[in-house]
Design a protein around this motif. Structure first.
Motif, PDB file in Angstrom:
ATOM      1  N   PRO A  61       0.826  -1.220   0.000  1.00 18.00           N
ATOM      2  CA  PRO A  61       0.000   0.000   0.000  1.00 18.00           C
ATOM      3  C   PRO A  61       0.860   1.270   0.000  1.00 18.00           C
ATOM      4  O   PRO A  61       1.834   1.350   0.754  1.00 18.00           O
ATOM      5  CB  PRO A  61      -0.802  -0.115   1.293  1.00 18.00           C
ATOM      6  N   ILE A  62       0.493   2.232  -0.859  1.00 16.54           N
ATOM      7  CA  ILE A  62       1.335   3.434  -0.971  1.00 16.54           C
ATOM      8  C   ILE A  62       1.055   4.433   0.152  1.00 16.54           C
ATOM      9  O   ILE A  62       1.828   5.365   0.350  1.00 16.54           O
ATOM     10  CB  ILE A  62       1.202   4.131  -2.351  1.00 16.54           C
ATOM     11  N   VAL A  63      -0.060   4.237   0.868  1.00 18.06           N
ATOM     12  CA  VAL A  63      -0.307   5.050   2.072  1.00 18.06           C
ATOM     13  C   VAL A  63      -0.883   4.123   3.148  1.00 18.06           C
ATOM     14  O   VAL A  63      -1.389   3.042   2.836  1.00 18.06           O
ATOM     15  CB  VAL A  63      -1.319   6.208   1.826  1.00 18.06           C
ATOM     16  N   ASP A  64      -0.802   4.595   4.376  1.00 15.37           N
ATOM     17  CA  ASP A  64      -1.441   3.851   5.456  1.00 15.37           C
ATOM     18  C   ASP A  64      -2.930   4.216   5.460  1.00 15.37           C
ATOM     19  O   ASP A  64      -3.269   5.405   5.444  1.00 15.37           O
ATOM     20  CB  ASP A  64      -0.783   4.242   6.798  1.00 15.37           C
ATOM     21  N   ASN A  65      -3.800   3.203   5.478  1.00 15.22           N
ATOM     22  CA  ASN A  65      -5.230   3.486   5.296  1.00 15.22           C
ATOM     23  C   ASN A  65      -5.786   4.391   6.402  1.00 15.22           C
ATOM     24  O   ASN A  65      -6.359   5.442   6.120  1.00 15.22           O
ATOM     25  CB  ASN A  65      -6.025   2.179   5.213  1.00 15.22           C
ATOM     26  N   ALA A  66      -5.596   3.968   7.639  1.00 16.54           N
ATOM     27  CA  ALA A  66      -6.200   4.724   8.743  1.00 16.54           C
ATOM     28  C   ALA A  66      -5.637   6.142   8.807  1.00 16.54           C
ATOM     29  O   ALA A  66      -6.368   7.128   8.948  1.00 16.54           O
ATOM     30  CB  ALA A  66      -5.944   3.982  10.061  1.00 16.54           C
ATOM     31  N   GLU A  67      -4.325   6.238   8.667  1.00 17.18           N
ATOM     32  CA  GLU A  67      -3.659   7.536   8.776  1.00 17.18           C
ATOM     33  C   GLU A  67      -4.109   8.481   7.648  1.00 17.18           C
ATOM     34  O   GLU A  67      -4.430   9.655   7.874  1.00 17.18           O
ATOM     35  CB  GLU A  67      -2.134   7.288   8.718  1.00 17.18           C
ATOM     36  N   SER A  68      -4.141   7.951   6.416  1.00 16.26           N
ATOM     37  CA  SER A  68      -4.494   8.820   5.271  1.00 16.26           C
ATOM     38  C   SER A  68      -5.972   9.227   5.336  1.00 16.26           C
ATOM     39  O   SER A  68      -6.330  10.334   4.919  1.00 16.26           O
ATOM     40  CB  SER A  68      -4.175   8.140   3.942  1.00 16.26           C
ATOM     41  N   LEU A  69      -6.805   8.346   5.878  1.00 21.99           N
ATOM     42  CA  LEU A  69      -8.224   8.720   6.030  1.00 21.99           C
ATOM     43  C   LEU A  69      -8.350   9.859   7.035  1.00 21.99           C
ATOM     44  O   LEU A  69      -9.067  10.835   6.803  1.00 21.99           O
ATOM     45  CB  LEU A  69      -9.036   7.524   6.532  1.00 21.99           C
ATOM     46  N   LYS A  70      -7.606   9.713   8.144  1.00 26.58           N
ATOM     47  CA  LYS A  70      -7.678  10.723   9.203  1.00 26.58           C
ATOM     48  C   LYS A  70      -7.188  12.083   8.680  1.00 26.58           C
ATOM     49  O   LYS A  70      -7.868  13.102   8.806  1.00 26.58           O
ATOM     50  CB  LYS A  70      -6.808  10.258  10.381  1.00 26.58           C
ATOM     51  N   LEU A  71      -6.029  12.042   8.017  1.00 19.33           N
ATOM     52  CA  LEU A  71      -5.458  13.298   7.510  1.00 19.33           C
ATOM     53  C   LEU A  71      -6.352  13.915   6.430  1.00 19.33           C
ATOM     54  O   LEU A  71      -6.572  15.121   6.396  1.00 19.33           O
ATOM     55  CB  LEU A  71      -4.056  13.048   6.928  1.00 19.33           C
ATOM     56  N   GLY A  72      -6.841  13.055   5.539  1.00 15.68           N
ATOM     57  CA  GLY A  72      -7.675  13.536   4.434  1.00 15.68           C
ATOM     58  C   GLY A  72      -8.952  14.185   4.936  1.00 15.68           C
ATOM     59  O   GLY A  72      -9.336  15.271   4.491  1.00 15.68           O
ATOM     60  N   LYS A  73      -9.596  13.535   5.887  1.00 15.10           N
ATOM     61  CA  LYS A  73     -10.845  14.088   6.431  1.00 15.10           C
ATOM     62  C   LYS A  73     -10.571  15.426   7.124  1.00 15.10           C
ATOM     63  O   LYS A  73     -11.335  16.377   6.983  1.00 15.10           O
ATOM     64  CB  LYS A  73     -11.472  13.110   7.433  1.00 15.10           C
ATOM     65  N   ALA A  74      -9.456  15.466   7.873  1.00 18.70           N
ATOM     66  CA  ALA A  74      -9.121  16.713   8.589  1.00 18.70           C
ATOM     67  C   ALA A  74      -8.864  17.837   7.576  1.00 18.70           C
ATOM     68  O   ALA A  74      -9.288  18.982   7.769  1.00 18.70           O
ATOM     69  CB  ALA A  74      -7.895  16.489   9.464  1.00 18.70           C
ATOM     70  N   ARG A  75      -8.184  17.498   6.478  1.00 22.43           N
ATOM     71  CA  ARG A  75      -7.895  18.516   5.446  1.00 22.43           C
ATOM     72  C   ARG A  75      -9.193  19.056   4.840  1.00 22.43           C
ATOM     73  O   ARG A  75      -9.388  20.255   4.697  1.00 22.43           O
ATOM     74  CB  ARG A  75      -7.015  17.905   4.358  1.00 22.43           C
ATOM     75  N   LEU A  76     -10.094  18.133   4.490  1.00 22.59           N
ATOM     76  CA  LEU A  76     -11.372  18.552   3.909  1.00 22.59           C
ATOM     77  C   LEU A  76     -12.167  19.402   4.890  1.00 22.59           C
ATOM     78  O   LEU A  76     -12.762  20.411   4.516  1.00 22.59           O
ATOM     79  CB  LEU A  76     -12.220  17.335   3.519  1.00 22.59           C
ATOM     80  N   HIS A  77     -12.156  18.969   6.118  1.00 25.48           N
ATOM     81  CA  HIS A  77     -12.911  19.687   7.140  1.00 25.48           C
ATOM     82  C   HIS A  77     -12.385  21.121   7.267  1.00 25.48           C
ATOM     83  O   HIS A  77     -13.163  22.083   7.271  1.00 25.48           O
ATOM     84  CB  HIS A  77     -12.794  18.945   8.474  1.00 25.48           C
ATOM     85  N   ALA A  78     -11.048  21.244   7.307  1.00 25.71           N
ATOM     86  CA  ALA A  78     -10.443  22.575   7.453  1.00 25.71           C
ATOM     87  C   ALA A  78     -10.776  23.438   6.227  1.00 25.71           C
ATOM     88  O   ALA A  78     -11.077  24.630   6.352  1.00 25.71           O
ATOM     89  CB  ALA A  78      -8.934  22.434   7.622  1.00 25.71           C
ATOM     90  N   MET A  79     -10.724  22.825   5.063  1.00 22.78           N
ATOM     91  CA  MET A  79     -11.007  23.545   3.808  1.00 22.78           C
ATOM     92  C   MET A  79     -12.447  24.071   3.831  1.00 22.78           C
ATOM     93  O   MET A  79     -12.707  25.220   3.503  1.00 22.78           O
ATOM     94  CB  MET A  79     -10.838  22.546   2.657  1.00 22.78           C
ATOM     95  N   ARG A  80     -13.358  23.228   4.275  1.00 25.92           N
ATOM     96  CA  ARG A  80     -14.775  23.623   4.325  1.00 25.92           C
ATOM     97  C   ARG A  80     -14.982  24.736   5.354  1.00 25.92           C
ATOM     98  O   ARG A  80     -15.682  25.702   5.085  1.00 25.92           O
ATOM     99  CB  ARG A  80     -15.635  22.418   4.720  1.00 25.92           C
ATOM    100  N   GLN A  81     -14.336  24.576   6.504  1.00 27.05           N
ATOM    101  CA  GLN A  81     -14.485  25.594   7.539  1.00 27.05           C
ATOM    102  C   GLN A  81     -13.987  26.934   7.043  1.00 27.05           C
ATOM    103  O   GLN A  81     -14.644  27.951   7.202  1.00 27.05           O
ATOM    104  CB  GLN A  81     -13.690  25.183   8.792  1.00 27.05           C
ATOM    105  N   SER A  82     -12.783  26.905   6.402  1.00 26.55           N
ATOM    106  CA  SER A  82     -12.188  28.172   5.971  1.00 26.55           C
ATOM    107  C   SER A  82     -13.088  28.845   4.937  1.00 26.55           C
ATOM    108  O   SER A  82     -13.210  30.055   4.892  1.00 26.55           O
ATOM    109  CB  SER A  82     -10.792  27.947   5.388  1.00 26.55           C
ATOM    110  N   ARG A  83     -13.749  28.051   4.120  1.00 26.47           N
ATOM    111  CA  ARG A  83     -14.612  28.630   3.095  1.00 26.47           C
ATOM    112  C   ARG A  83     -15.892  29.195   3.717  1.00 26.47           C
ATOM    113  O   ARG A  83     -16.428  30.201   3.262  1.00 26.47           O
ATOM    114  CB  ARG A  83     -14.960  27.551   2.055  1.00 26.47           C
ATOM    115  N   LEU A  84     -16.350  28.544   4.757  1.00 29.88           N
ATOM    116  CA  LEU A  84     -17.601  28.983   5.366  1.00 29.88           C
ATOM    117  C   LEU A  84     -17.391  30.134   6.348  1.00 29.88           C
ATOM    118  O   LEU A  84     -18.318  30.858   6.657  1.00 29.88           O
ATOM    119  CB  LEU A  84     -18.270  27.801   6.083  1.00 29.88           C
TER     120      LEU A  84
END
Ligand SMILES: Cc1cc2nc3c(=O)[nH]c(=O)nc-3n(C[C@H](O)[C@H](O)[C@H](O)COP(=O)(O)OP(=O)(O)OC[C@H]3O[C@@H](n4cnc5c(N)ncnc54)[C@H](O)[C@@H]3O)c2cc1C
Length: 459
Positions: free
Chosen positions: A435-458
């Motif tokens: 696997p090129i990324v760790d599943n749990a870690e990349s999910l956690k980071l990805g969700k946090a990134r999206l969440h921050a992006m949405r917050q900053s836009r709102l």
């Protein structure tokens, strides 16, 4: 004389511009049916060889349909405005009939250029609506206007569909231009063909529909759409035919309606109720289709603008290549990608999983992901495609953040590993990557990134 211009509406049945051009032949002159192979559209990054070959098959079939009603389809090579100008110099046509299309920017701009040319030449351009899409009306949320779509579908289910098949319309056609296009001179679109893709043409579409619209198939449809194992035979797979207008949404709806009516005359109440439930489930998908078309009509920037991220993120080429080639080390994701490479088709959930994994877990920007998949999906329909990619990548206005964990999807949709085994033969061998990324870690980071992006836009 009148030109009847075919684009992504490759059929004679339920074709309003055809009907209107014929109806007006007495006043405006005879009809020249035209298809234009446009080098700029063929070179557009969304177009792949499989799309081009599918269209050629549809055109061959359309030619046969025309021949059966005493007509022909004239093909030309060149940019739309240049071709129309050339034909105008020769035939002095006064009217152009076409369907109004809700499509990718390159085609929308082409349509605008044609409209401007017609205006400058005093040629009347009639772009007639289809798919219940309302041009120049602004709906805040097309999905909230569901009732509009339902009314259209209720009407569409009952209305008589105009089909010229079986009639002799020879008297309405203009003499066929002498020079016939040699298709071998048409530039080739990029990429390879797909060995297991659907074949173009109305006859094929009819065969595909006949297989699907049976009581047993329809009843099992809601239970077959999530797993790629079942979906290939469980879904209707009418999407490429709808995308290229080989069949209209009204025709599909009438097939469904006819099936439900047939069942009413047979079977017990439970069977009838189950068929009706499945039919409603299917109609919902047609309603979504309309919703996405209307959304792109309202917001032409869907293909380019970002709501939640203003600038495209940097592309990690290594990740992008691994994802495109099905070499991420995530067996389910890779098997879906390989299946797509062979067939040009995937069920919806698997499409969403591919996008979610690429954008959320690998951190790839949505643009190259959308473009690559547009080339892979034979049914590429810009409105649905961009709308759905934006949801699965977390960059749309959609209120929920839908993230698809690939390991969970694998456990649910391919519990015995049959799909992976079939489409990813090197899985479990030394040739298959870790696997090129760790599943749990990349999910956690990805969700946090999206969440921050949405917050900053709102904010
Ligand atoms: C990331 C992503 C990209 C997509 N890109 C496209 C695309 O380019 N072209 C396309 O036609 N569909 C697209 N879809 C929607 C869906 O995956 C396909 O319509 C469906 O898989 C086509 O198979 P089918 O004809 O057997 O559908 P069926 O399940 O038999 O449905 C019948 C028809 O309903 C419509 N439909 C079904 N599901 C949806 C949906 N979720 N949204 C809108 N309309 C739907 C389609 O026109 C389809 O042909 C995409 C979905 C995702 C998640």
């Amino acid at each position: 004389m009148q030109v009847l211009w075919f684009k992504r509406d490759l059929r004679l049945s339920d074709h309003l511009p055809l009907f209107e051009a014929m109806r007006n032949a007495k006043h405006h002159g005879l009809v020249l049916p035209l298809y234009i192979h446009e080098p700029s559209q063929i070179a557009d990054a969304h177009t792949a060889r499989q799309h081009q070959l599918f269209v050629h098959e549809c055109l061959d079939d359309l030619k046969q349909q025309f021949a059966q009603v005493g007509g022909y389809l004239h093909e030309e090579l060149g940019e739309a405005v240049d071709v129309l100008a050339r034909l105008h110099a020769q035939f002095k046509f006064t009217h152009v009939w076409a369907h109004q299309e809700t499509t990718q920017l390159a085609q929308y701009r082409r349509d605008q250029a044609v409209a401007a040319w017609c205006k400058s030449m005093g040629v009347a351009l009639h772009e007639l609506p289809q798919n219940n899409v309302q041009r120049a009306t602004f709906m805040v949320n097309p999905f909230a206007e569901k009732i509009n779509f339902q009314t259209y579908l209720d009407r569409a289910a009952q209305e008589e569909i105009k089909n010229p098949a079986g009639r002799n319309l020879q008297a309405f056609f203009a003499p066929q231009p002498a020079v016939e296009l040699n298709r071998a001179t048409v530039p080739l679109a990029a990429g390879d063909d797909k060995p297991l893709r659907m074949i173009g043409g109305r006859a094929q579409a009819r065969a595909v529909a006949a297989k699907f619209f049976t009581p047993a198939k329809l009843r099992s449809y809601p239970f077959s759409i999530s797993s790629p194992l079942k979906a290939w035979s469980g879904c209707s797979r009418l999407s490429p035919y709808l995308a290229y207008g080989v069949v209209s949404d009204r025709e599909v709806l009438q097939k469904l309606n006819a099936l439900v009516n047939r069942v009413h005359g047979q079977g017990d109440a439970t069977h009838i109720a189950k068929v009706e439930d499945a039919a409603r489930f299917y109609v919902d998908r047609l309603i979504w289709r309309q919703g996405y078309l209307q959304q792109l009509e309202n917001h032409t920037g869907l293909e380019t603008d970002a709501f939640y991220c203003d600038e495209p993120a940097e592309v990690n080429e290594e990740f992008l290549n691994a994802w495109q080639q099905g070499r991420t080390g995530f067996a389910y994701v890779d098997a879906c990608q390989r299946f797509l490479q062979q067939t040009g088709w995937l069920n919806m959930r698997a499409r969403a999983t591919l996008v979610s994994f690429a954008c959320v877990q690998l951190g790839l920007p949505w643009q190259p992901v959308a473009l690559f998949l547009a080339q892979q999906f034979l049914d590429f329909e810009p409105a649905i495609h961009y709308g759905q990619v934006r949801i699965a990548s977390g960059t749309s206005h959609f209120s929920q953040m839908l993230v698809y964990d690939p390991l969970k999807q694998q456990a649910e949709q391919d519990p015995k590993g049959e799909f992976v085994k079939r489409w990813l033969p090197e899985h479990g061998t030394a040739n298959y990557p870790a696997p090129i990324v760790d599943n749990a870690e990349s999910l956690k980071l990805g969700k946090a990134r999206l969440h921050a992006m949405r917050q900053s836009r709102l904010d």
